[in-house]
Design an enzyme around this catalytic site. Structure first.
Site, PDB file in Angstrom:
ATOM      1  N   HIS A 147       0.818  -1.071  -0.082  1.00 48.68           N
ATOM      2  CA  HIS A 147      -0.117  -0.033   0.084  1.00 48.68           C
ATOM      3  C   HIS A 147       0.865   1.116   0.060  1.00 48.68           C
ATOM      4  O   HIS A 147       0.454   2.186  -0.646  1.00 48.68           O
ATOM      5  CB  HIS A 147      -1.068   0.007   1.202  1.00 48.68           C
ATOM      6  N   CYS A 155      -1.441  -3.861 -17.229  1.00 49.14           N
ATOM      7  CA  CYS A 155      -2.217  -3.490 -16.129  1.00 49.14           C
ATOM      8  C   CYS A 155      -1.694  -3.474 -14.572  1.00 49.14           C
ATOM      9  O   CYS A 155      -2.457  -3.054 -13.711  1.00 49.14           O
ATOM     10  CB  CYS A 155      -3.752  -3.872 -16.034  1.00 49.14           C
TER      11      CYS A 155
END
Length: 557
Positions: free
Chosen positions: A185, A475
């Protein structure tokens, strides 16, 4: 003093004084025993609710990736199982409330770490929530990013995601962490904020450095004894005008990864040509039962509506033992990353997939977005054919698959013959290629998207794409690296989907050289012995080939 090498996860260069972030509280004491265990246990839930409310307030003021991380952390703070385990420890073992929360969170974190994959990514969130609740119960300030009046380089063991979400790019010149990986994160948020960042830079906290020079693309941190004058991140002059091209006009679509209506708006504001990855999991995460087809249709339409007339690739539900959902009732597995996940869940529950496909197709009709659908975790041509048949029966106009396993890359030709396109998930493909959990800091170098083995697999996909005239995109987070983005184009990739904040720098970088130069850089990188050499060789090719401003400007028109 010294130069450390880690993994560059957010490009850009910056220099400035070092600010150390002490992101963990001391371990709470085992005693004294509470005089009234019942009353002590009753302190836990209010403290957790206060933490959740504070995080929700911050989430309401944020957007995009930052908002999503803060909302997840807020929900975790009031997790019923965590709080019940802590309360039980107070009543049964007469532990003080702070210690009970600490031990309950440790059990949760240990179980998540052992599961690996997506669940292991939640360990840092559990530790962050634990520290915030413990701080409330102990009446002390939570550890975190200290206030500073001077733009600085933050150096930390591993910055808490909720703290990263609040960083001010004007005051934080760069991030350096000793732990973490390219898909943590912290890394994702640094990229979305445009802050240069290097993770897995071991020894950064122990040098006693007062200043640092950080290169977020090269993954280097130069530590010096004197506090350096702040130098804002060096970023390329953005000459990008919203259309991805090399300097000789070769088209490479530049798209954004989205997973909520807020992220869709941010993507279009940044100039995205569409979305190469629409994650549908947001519709399922808090559901105790499968959302109805009508509910899914409404939720997907909210994200698709801003993309009217633009291409959007919608990924079907990516869940399973690695990303458990209450209503799926998936059995526990010894290694969830290698278990029933992604499309594999649908093999036993085809009706679940059929309802989602129907909702996606209906939402596309409602909004006018040019929707394609793709399945995650496809490994064989038979799996691709199975998904394609169901998706086309549901009315999907274009059908594709994600390539996240070496098996799918090795069978690229056969898989592309069954579908209309493929999209490479570089995060998982790197993890499986090198057999290295992407959330373990000690293995971060193996998950570096510049690993030659990964580049060679992508080259195989590029060759299959050219042979069948079917597009292959990327992606994964690798698309956010401006230098690597051009190399991927040189390997035959026709679209790049990334965090919205990376679009201008990637578009500018791509337009600095013609396709033939990017191909030469790609060949050199793929033939290198390791990731560091791959970067160096690609950069050397580009430095030898002077970019033409005229060509770059023409390519951006």
């Amino acid at each position: 003093m010294s130069t450390l090498r880690g993994v560059g996860v957010s490009p850009g260069r910056a220099a400035g004084p070092v600010v150390l972030v002490h992101d963990r509280l001391p371990e709470p004491a085992l005693g004294p025993e509470p005089a009234d265990p019942a009353a002590e246990a009753e302190r836990i839930r209010p403290a957790a609710q206060e933490v959740a409310a504070e995080l929700q307030d911050r989430a309401a003021r944020a957007s995009g990736d930052a908002r999503a991380v803060l909302e997840v952390t807020a929900a975790m703070a009031t997790d019923p199982s965590l709080l019940a385990a802590a309360e039980q420890a107070v009543r049964d073992r007469r532990l003080p409330a702070p210690r009970a929360v600490f031990e309950a969170a440790a059990q949760f974190a240990e179980a998540l770490a052992a599961a690996g994959g997506y669940l292991a990514e939640r360990v840092r969130d559990v530790e962050d929530v634990r520290d915030r609740i413990v701080a409330r119960l102990s009446g002390v300030a939570v550890a975190g990013v200290p206030a500073t009046s001077t733009p600085s380089v933050l150096v930390s063991r591993d910055l808490a995601p909720a703290d990263t979400a609040d960083l001010d790019p004007e005051m934080v010149l760069a991030l350096v962490t000793e732990e973490g990986g390219p898909t943590s994160h912290t890394a994702i948020l640094a990229r979305s904020l445009g802050i240069p960042a290097v993770v897995a830079a071991r020894g950064a906290l122990t040098t006693g450095a007062a200043g640092a020079r950080v290169d977020g693309a090269a993954g280097t941190v130069e530590l010096v004894a004197e506090p350096l004058t702040p130098e804002a991140a060096a970023r390329a002059e953005n000459r990008w005008h919203g259309s991805g091209t090399t300097s000789d006009g070769h088209r490479v679509k530049l798209l954004a990864n989205v997973g909520s209506p807020a992220e869709a708006g941010a993507a279009l504001d940044a100039g995205a040509e569409g979305s190469g990855l629409f994650r549908t999991e947001f519709c399922f995460l808090d559901a105790t039962s499968e959302p109805t087809e009508a509910r899914q249709r409404e939720a997907y339409a909210a994200v698709l509506r801003p993309f009217a007339g633009k291409p959007v690739v919608v990924r079907t539900l990516d869940a399973g033992a690695d990303k458990p959902l209450p209503f799926l009732d998936v059995d526990a597995e010894p290694n969830p990353a290698l278990g029933v996940r992604g499309l594999r869940v649908a093999f036993d529950r085809p009706d679940l997939l059929d309802r989602q496909l129907a909702a996606i197709v209906a939402a596309a009709e409602d909004t006018g977005a040019e929707v394609s659908v793709m399945a995650p975790m496809v490994a064989t041509p038979d799996e691709a054919a199975w998904f394609a048949e169901r998706a086309r029966a549901a009315g999907a106009a274009r059908v594709g698959v994600m390539v996240e396993t070496p098996a799918a890359a090795l069978c690229a030709g056969e898989i592309l013959s069954e579908v209309d396109f493929a999209s490479i998930g570089t995060n998982d493909l790197a993890q499986y290629t090198c057999a290295a959990d992407r959330m373990i800091g000690a293995l971060a170098a193996l998950n570096d998207p510049w690993q030659p083995a990964l580049l060679r697999l992508i080259a195989m996909l590029g060759e299959a794409s050219g042979a069948q005239d079917k597009p292959v995109g990327v992606c994964g987070e690798a698309a956010s690296d401006p230098l690597l983005a051009g190399v991927l184009a040189g390997l035959g990739v026709s679209s790049l989907s990334m965090t919205a904040a990376a679009l201008p720098s990637v578009g500018t970088s791509l337009a600095e050289h013609p396709l033939k130069t990017w191909r030469r850089a790609a060949e050199e990188a793929a033939s290198a012995p390791d990731a560091d050499q791959a970067r160096l060789r690609a950069r050397a090719i580009l430095e030898d080939a002077e970019p033409s401003a005229t060509q770059a400007d023409r390519g951006n028109r």
